[in-house]
Structures are given as C-alpha cells and as structure tokens.
Motif scaffolding. Structure first.
Motif, PDB file in Angstrom:
ATOM      1  N   VAL A   3       0.862  -1.170   0.000  1.00  0.00           N
ATOM      2  CA  VAL A   3       0.000   0.000   0.000  1.00  0.00           C
ATOM      3  C   VAL A   3       0.903   1.226   0.000  1.00  0.00           C
ATOM      4  O   VAL A   3       1.835   1.308   0.801  1.00  0.00           O
ATOM      5  CB  VAL A   3      -0.936   0.016   1.230  1.00  0.00           C
ATOM      6  CG1 VAL A   3      -1.639   1.349   1.367  1.00  0.00           C
ATOM      7  CG2 VAL A   3      -1.939  -1.118   1.155  1.00  0.00           C
ATOM      8  N   LEU A   4       0.610   2.161  -0.894  1.00  0.00           N
ATOM      9  CA  LEU A   4       1.343   3.422  -0.955  1.00  0.00           C
ATOM     10  C   LEU A   4       0.380   4.552  -0.672  1.00  0.00           C
ATOM     11  O   LEU A   4      -0.765   4.534  -1.143  1.00  0.00           O
ATOM     12  CB  LEU A   4       1.962   3.632  -2.339  1.00  0.00           C
ATOM     13  CG  LEU A   4       2.820   2.519  -2.905  1.00  0.00           C
ATOM     14  CD1 LEU A   4       3.281   2.877  -4.313  1.00  0.00           C
ATOM     15  CD2 LEU A   4       4.006   2.225  -2.025  1.00  0.00           C
ATOM     16  N   PHE A  46       3.663   7.500  -7.140  1.00  0.00           N
ATOM     17  CA  PHE A  46       3.875   8.704  -6.333  1.00  0.00           C
ATOM     18  C   PHE A  46       5.359   9.033  -6.276  1.00  0.00           C
ATOM     19  O   PHE A  46       6.198   8.136  -6.239  1.00  0.00           O
ATOM     20  CB  PHE A  46       3.363   8.504  -4.897  1.00  0.00           C
ATOM     21  CG  PHE A  46       1.922   8.100  -4.784  1.00  0.00           C
ATOM     22  CD1 PHE A  46       0.935   8.699  -5.556  1.00  0.00           C
ATOM     23  CD2 PHE A  46       1.543   7.115  -3.887  1.00  0.00           C
ATOM     24  CE1 PHE A  46      -0.399   8.330  -5.442  1.00  0.00           C
ATOM     25  CE2 PHE A  46       0.213   6.740  -3.757  1.00  0.00           C
ATOM     26  CZ  PHE A  46      -0.759   7.346  -4.537  1.00  0.00           C
ATOM     27  N   GLU A  47       5.668  10.337  -6.226  1.00  0.00           N
ATOM     28  CA  GLU A  47       7.071  10.747  -6.098  1.00  0.00           C
ATOM     29  C   GLU A  47       7.556  10.588  -4.662  1.00  0.00           C
ATOM     30  O   GLU A  47       8.687  10.189  -4.421  1.00  0.00           O
ATOM     31  CB  GLU A  47       7.245  12.189  -6.557  1.00  0.00           C
ATOM     32  CG  GLU A  47       7.124  12.340  -8.063  1.00  0.00           C
ATOM     33  CD  GLU A  47       7.385  13.753  -8.522  1.00  0.00           C
ATOM     34  OE1 GLU A  47       8.195  14.461  -7.889  1.00  0.00           O
ATOM     35  OE2 GLU A  47       6.759  14.147  -9.509  1.00  0.00           O
ATOM     36  N   GLU A  48       6.711  10.945  -3.714  1.00  0.00           N
ATOM     37  CA  GLU A  48       7.055  10.823  -2.293  1.00  0.00           C
ATOM     38  C   GLU A  48       5.917  10.093  -1.613  1.00  0.00           C
ATOM     39  O   GLU A  48       4.820  10.626  -1.508  1.00  0.00           O
ATOM     40  CB  GLU A  48       7.259  12.193  -1.656  1.00  0.00           C
ATOM     41  CG  GLU A  48       8.448  12.949  -2.208  1.00  0.00           C
ATOM     42  CD  GLU A  48       8.636  14.285  -1.527  1.00  0.00           C
ATOM     43  OE1 GLU A  48       8.229  14.427  -0.362  1.00  0.00           O
ATOM     44  OE2 GLU A  48       9.190  15.181  -2.169  1.00  0.00           O
ATOM     45  N   GLU A  49       6.177   8.875  -1.180  1.00  0.00           N
ATOM     46  CA  GLU A  49       5.105   8.069  -0.606  1.00  0.00           C
ATOM     47  C   GLU A  49       5.526   7.445   0.713  1.00  0.00           C
ATOM     48  O   GLU A  49       6.703   7.347   1.017  1.00  0.00           O
ATOM     49  CB  GLU A  49       4.682   6.962  -1.580  1.00  0.00           C
ATOM     50  CG  GLU A  49       5.719   5.862  -1.752  1.00  0.00           C
ATOM     51  CD  GLU A  49       6.751   6.142  -2.833  1.00  0.00           C
ATOM     52  OE1 GLU A  49       7.795   5.471  -2.822  1.00  0.00           O
ATOM     53  OE2 GLU A  49       6.529   7.019  -3.667  1.00  0.00           O
ATOM     54  N   ARG A  50       4.511   7.046   1.442  1.00  0.00           N
ATOM     55  CA  ARG A  50       4.708   6.213   2.626  1.00  0.00           C
ATOM     56  C   ARG A  50       4.308   4.804   2.185  1.00  0.00           C
ATOM     57  O   ARG A  50       3.255   4.608   1.582  1.00  0.00           O
ATOM     58  CB  ARG A  50       3.848   6.723   3.785  1.00  0.00           C
ATOM     59  CG  ARG A  50       4.308   8.093   4.260  1.00  0.00           C
ATOM     60  CD  ARG A  50       3.411   8.698   5.334  1.00  0.00           C
ATOM     61  NE  ARG A  50       2.025   8.918   4.962  1.00  0.00           N
ATOM     62  CZ  ARG A  50       1.583   9.907   4.176  1.00  0.00           C
ATOM     63  NH1 ARG A  50       2.435  10.756   3.624  1.00  0.00           N
ATOM     64  NH2 ARG A  50       0.300  10.045   3.924  1.00  0.00           N
ATOM     65  N   ILE A  51       5.162   3.835   2.471  1.00  0.00           N
ATOM     66  CA  ILE A  51       4.952   2.471   1.984  1.00  0.00           C
ATOM     67  C   ILE A  51       4.591   1.564   3.159  1.00  0.00           C
ATOM     68  O   ILE A  51       5.239   1.603   4.211  1.00  0.00           O
ATOM     69  CB  ILE A  51       6.213   1.939   1.276  1.00  0.00           C
ATOM     70  CG1 ILE A  51       6.614   2.885   0.139  1.00  0.00           C
ATOM     71  CG2 ILE A  51       5.987   0.519   0.754  1.00  0.00           C
ATOM     72  CD1 ILE A  51       7.960   2.565  -0.494  1.00  0.00           C
ATOM     73  N   TYR A  52       3.565   0.738   2.933  1.00  0.00           N
ATOM     74  CA  TYR A  52       3.082  -0.199   3.951  1.00  0.00           C
ATOM     75  C   TYR A  52       2.928  -1.579   3.324  1.00  0.00           C
ATOM     76  O   TYR A  52       2.685  -1.709   2.131  1.00  0.00           O
ATOM     77  CB  TYR A  52       1.722   0.247   4.501  1.00  0.00           C
ATOM     78  CG  TYR A  52       1.771   1.593   5.170  1.00  0.00           C
ATOM     79  CD1 TYR A  52       1.981   1.705   6.538  1.00  0.00           C
ATOM     80  CD2 TYR A  52       1.619   2.762   4.428  1.00  0.00           C
ATOM     81  CE1 TYR A  52       2.037   2.949   7.143  1.00  0.00           C
ATOM     82  CE2 TYR A  52       1.678   4.003   5.027  1.00  0.00           C
ATOM     83  CZ  TYR A  52       1.885   4.093   6.380  1.00  0.00           C
ATOM     84  OH  TYR A  52       1.948   5.318   6.986  1.00  0.00           O
ATOM     85  N   GLU A  53       3.019  -2.586   4.164  1.00  0.00           N
ATOM     86  CA  GLU A  53       2.711  -3.961   3.771  1.00  0.00           C
ATOM     87  C   GLU A  53       1.414  -4.347   4.477  1.00  0.00           C
ATOM     88  O   GLU A  53       1.219  -4.025   5.647  1.00  0.00           O
ATOM     89  CB  GLU A  53       3.848  -4.897   4.198  1.00  0.00           C
ATOM     90  CG  GLU A  53       3.737  -6.300   3.670  1.00  0.00           C
ATOM     91  CD  GLU A  53       3.953  -6.377   2.155  1.00  0.00           C
ATOM     92  OE1 GLU A  53       3.318  -7.246   1.543  1.00  0.00           O
ATOM     93  OE2 GLU A  53       4.735  -5.579   1.607  1.00  0.00           O
ATOM     94  N   THR A  54       0.533  -5.033   3.769  1.00  0.00           N
ATOM     95  CA  THR A  54      -0.738  -5.429   4.356  1.00  0.00           C
ATOM     96  C   THR A  54      -0.545  -6.642   5.254  1.00  0.00           C
ATOM     97  O   THR A  54      -0.081  -7.689   4.800  1.00  0.00           O
ATOM     98  CB  THR A  54      -1.759  -5.755   3.252  1.00  0.00           C
ATOM     99  OG1 THR A  54      -1.855  -4.641   2.380  1.00  0.00           O
ATOM    100  CG2 THR A  54      -3.115  -6.049   3.834  1.00  0.00           C
TER     101      THR A  54
END
Length: 167
Positions: A3-4, A46-54
C-alpha cells in the motif's frame, strides 16, 4: 500486498490519479488535507510516498465512503504481538451495516502501523463505535486504559477522511 500513500491538495492528487488510470488510486480528504491511497505493485505512481505492507485485509476499498485511520506506534519488539492481536481478532466488524473494508498496515519505515476501516458513510462508523460488538472487541483495551499495551511506542491518533470521487 503493498500500500502506498501520499499527501497533498485534492486537485494535485486527482491529477496523479488521472495520470495513472490503470493504478486505481483512490483520493480522500479531510478538513486539512488530501490523501491518495494505492494498493498494488507499481512503485512509480507517487514521487514521495509512505509504503506499507498489508498484514490483514477484509473487503475491497471503494471509491465512495468514509475512512477512519488509527495510527498506532509500535515498538520493534512489539510488532509480532500487535500483528497477532489483529490476525486473531473476532471479526465482528465485517458484519456491521455499512462496513466496506479493513486494512492492517505495517510501515516499511518508521514504527507507526495504520488500522484503516472504510464505511459507506460516517453514520455507519458511528453506529459501529456505539455497538455492543465494538465494546466487546475493545473490552481488553478498556480494562487497561491507564496502562499502555506492551507493544506501544507512543500515543496513537485517529484521522478521518471522506472519499473524493473525481475524474
């Protein structure tokens, strides 16, 4: 699944959504900001994202609805405890009228998990918060309200959004 998320003005985020129509980017807003949400494997949306794993997921994210995100800081040692708690939850939220989706998101960097729930509307979420099912799901938490959970790395906070339907 990855997820971004990225923040910005709604107009800016809608332009990103238009640029990547195949990516199924969803845009939401609250009083102070906009947020773009993407589930998938395209790291270039996205150029600047927060990255998550489900960690856990139920339902499909919808283009319309009301989103509540509980941001929970978790210690490195507490990650397995926190994740196990949600993997073994009672699952009563899925039966609530207006429920659409649930995501438990592990941050790739930093230590703040996100528990995201999506509802048909704000009233559906309020009904869940006032329900017996909610009280039962959170009774252990209420019993220890003064004492932080062993996995806690700080105070949690909640953000709420309305989905933006844009072209």
């Amino acid at each position: 699944m990855k997820v971004l998320m990225t923040s910005g003005t709604v107009d800016y985020l809608l332009k990103i959504k238009q640029k990547y129509p195949e990516a199924n980017i969803q845009v939401m807003q609250n009083v102070t900001s906009g947020l773009a949400y993407y589930e998938g494997n395209n790291d270039e949306v996205f150029e600047e994202e927060r990255i998550y794993e489900t960690v856990d997921m139920v339902g499909e994210m919808q283009d319309e609805g009301f989103v509540v995100m509980n941001h929970i800081p978790v210690t490195d040692e507490g990650r397995p405890i926190f994740e196990d708690r949600f993997k073994n939850r009672s699952g009563k939220i899925e039966d609530m009228p207006g429920f659409q989706a649930l995501r438990i998101l592990r941050p790739e960097q930093r230590n703040t998990y996100i528990v995201l729930s999506q509802w048909a509307d704000e009233d559906s979420f309020i009904s869940w918060k006032n329900s017996l099912s909610f009280k039962e799901a959170h009774k252990q938490q209420d019993a220890k309200k003064q004492e932080k959970p062993s996995y806690s790395a700080g105070d949690s906070y909640v953000t709420q959004y309305h989905m933006v339907v844009g072209e």
